[in-house]
Design a protein around this motif. Structure first.
Motif, mmCIF file in Angstrom:
data_model
loop_
_atom_site.group_PDB
_atom_site.id
_atom_site.type_symbol
_atom_site.label_atom_id
_atom_site.label_comp_id
_atom_site.label_asym_id
_atom_site.label_seq_id
_atom_site.Cartn_x
_atom_site.Cartn_y
_atom_site.Cartn_z
ATOM 1 N N UNK A 145 0.830 -1.194 0.000
ATOM 2 C CA UNK A 145 0.000 0.000 0.000
ATOM 3 C C UNK A 145 0.873 1.256 0.000
ATOM 4 N N UNK A 146 0.266 2.340 -0.439
ATOM 5 C CA UNK A 146 0.935 3.645 -0.472
ATOM 6 C C UNK A 146 0.329 4.532 0.606
ATOM 7 N N UNK A 147 1.184 5.250 1.304
ATOM 8 C CA UNK A 147 0.731 6.239 2.280
ATOM 9 C C UNK A 147 1.109 7.620 1.744
ATOM 10 N N UNK A 148 0.254 8.253 0.934
ATOM 11 C CA UNK A 148 0.611 9.538 0.312
ATOM 12 C C UNK A 148 0.801 10.637 1.357
ATOM 13 N N UNK A 258 1.412 8.178 -7.626
ATOM 14 C CA UNK A 258 1.780 6.799 -7.299
ATOM 15 C C UNK A 258 0.542 6.021 -6.831
ATOM 16 N N UNK A 259 -0.286 6.647 -6.024
ATOM 17 C CA UNK A 259 -1.510 5.982 -5.561
ATOM 18 C C UNK A 259 -2.437 5.662 -6.731
ATOM 19 N N UNK A 264 -5.195 0.926 -10.001
ATOM 20 C CA UNK A 264 -5.890 0.710 -11.267
ATOM 21 C C UNK A 264 -6.570 -0.651 -11.287
ATOM 22 N N UNK A 265 -7.801 -0.685 -11.791
ATOM 23 C CA UNK A 265 -8.575 -1.921 -11.840
ATOM 24 C C UNK A 265 -7.891 -2.964 -12.717
ATOM 25 N N UNK A 284 7.436 5.487 0.971
ATOM 26 C CA UNK A 284 5.980 5.579 0.897
ATOM 27 C C UNK A 284 5.298 4.217 0.882
ATOM 28 N N UNK A 285 6.035 3.164 0.526
ATOM 29 C CA UNK A 285 5.418 1.843 0.422
ATOM 30 C C UNK A 285 5.340 1.169 1.789
#
Length: 388
Positions: A145-148, A258-259, A264-265, A284-285
């Motif tokens: 996951x990304x934590x923007x 990045x998020x 994307x589906x 960020x990851x």
């Protein structure tokens, strides 16, 4: 037989480029690629090696401008199209072409030469050091996951065909060029290269797309990408997002882009190539172990004029040191140089004072943009302390 080196002529370009294709494995480039490289080739900076009526070697240079530490954008030769026919190896032909080109680069007043290498082991013997490295990441977005950063939700995202967004993207790129050593200012025509997307080269991926991140109508970042769909066993979607480039003016824009790419589906992997080794992605990851990181050499750099090159950049702290340089291919560099300066600028001039450090010319290239420290290079025997 004597092999003749001479400047390339317009009518010889097709034969010259075809020889280059064979030297790189015999693959035929897509017509769109070939046409663009014909447009970008600087004929007056290109060399052909002739064995009677046949081209058996090639060498070229581009007129680049590159950012160096401190923010100055310095004239730099971009070495390209280097090849020797398989029938003419081990005759010193590459050395002849390299020496001739370096003399021309020096005469043109370009203190630096750079290249990207098909094989890293070739260019060290000509004085090139690995000055930048690139990171490749293949990220399992089902588990990462990304934590923007704060502010990412305030950006507006939109997706356009790359050509429609090109002018705005180029404006942002030009604004960021002085901020990172090793970035190249785009010369006329080079803005077309990031948009090149021949269908023959897609290998099952979609056409290229461009996502923009804007704040109050101002472009803050963009990413060009393609999607490669795949359906795994049991009809489970398992596609890949292939990111060609990602440029952002601030952390929020970077995180928002990045998020978007991660979420994307029908896609379960994001592949980013040619990222800096200090890319914010690393922080960020949620799980760096599932990002399959790989570090490779990127930009190889040679100091063509030691004095001009070292004076063109700045230094983090005040420095006053005498360097001894040996340079077989560029003998005008051989000798002792006093480098003095700091964060506001520097001077590098010849001196008869005794040297304190001895630099292999490759080490100068490796250290120049700040990727490799002199201490690390000393551990490899490329820098030696002479006083003691």
């Amino acid at each position: 037989m004597t092999i003749e080196l001479r400047g390339l002529r317009d009518k010889e370009w097709d034969a010259w480029f075809s020889g280059l294709e064979w030297a790189f494995g015999g693959g035929v480039w897509a017509p769109e690629e070939r046409a663009l490289w014909r447009e970008l080739t600087e004929i007056d900076r290109s060399i052909a090696a002739w064995d009677r009526d046949r081209i058996v070697g090639s060498f070229g240079s581009f007129s680049f401008r590159m950012t160096v530490p401190g923010g100055a954008v310095v004239p730099t030769a971009g070495v390209t199209a280097v090849s020797v026919a398989a029938t003419h190896r081990r005759r010193g032909l590459l050395r002849r072409m390299m020496r001739s080109a370096l003399e021309d680069i020096h005469a043109a007043g370009e203190p630096l030469a750079v290249l990207t290498a098909s094989e890293q082991r070739i260019y060290g013997r000509f004085g090139y050091g690995v000055a930048t490295r690139a990171m490749r990441a293949s990220i399992d977005t089902a588990r990462v996951r990304i934590a923007p950063p704060a502010g990412a939700d305030d950006l507006t995202l939109s997706v356009l065909p790359p050509a429609e967004a090109a002018a705005h993207c180029e404006e942002l790129y030009a604004r960021l060029v002085p901020t990172r050593p090793g970035m190249l200012a785009r010369q006329p025509g080079w803005e077309k290269l990031p948009l090149l997307d021949p269908p023959a080269n897609r290998n099952g991926a979609s056409e290229l797309r461009c996502v923009l991140a804007e704040r109050d109508g101002e472009l803050m970042g963009y990413a060009r990408y393609a999607m490669k769909p795949h359906w795994g066993e049991g009809a489970i979607p398992d596609g890949t997002v292939l990111v060609r480039d990602l440029t952002a003016a601030d952390p929020a824009a970077y995180g928002a882009l990045l998020r978007f790419l991660f979420e994307m589906d029908l896609m379960s992997t994001v592949v980013l190539s040619s990222r800096p080794v200090d890319d914010p992605l690393l922080h960020l990851v949620s799980d760096i172990r599932r990002c399959d990181l790989r570090i490779v050499d990127r930009l190889h750099l040679r100091t063509v004029d030691v004095g001009a090159a070292l004076a063109a950049r700045t230094y983090a702290t005040e420095v006053d040191v005498v360097l001894a340089v040996e340079d077989e291919l560029c003998p005008w560099n051989t000798g002792n140089w006093r480098l003095s300066g700091g964060p506001l600028g520097a001077v590098c001039e010849r001196t008869t004072d005794p040297a304190e450090l001895s630099f292999d010319v490759r080490a100068l290239g490796a250290a120049y943009l700040g990727d490799a420290s002199p201490l690390a290079l000393a551990g490899a025997g490329l820098v030696r302390e002479l006083r003691g």
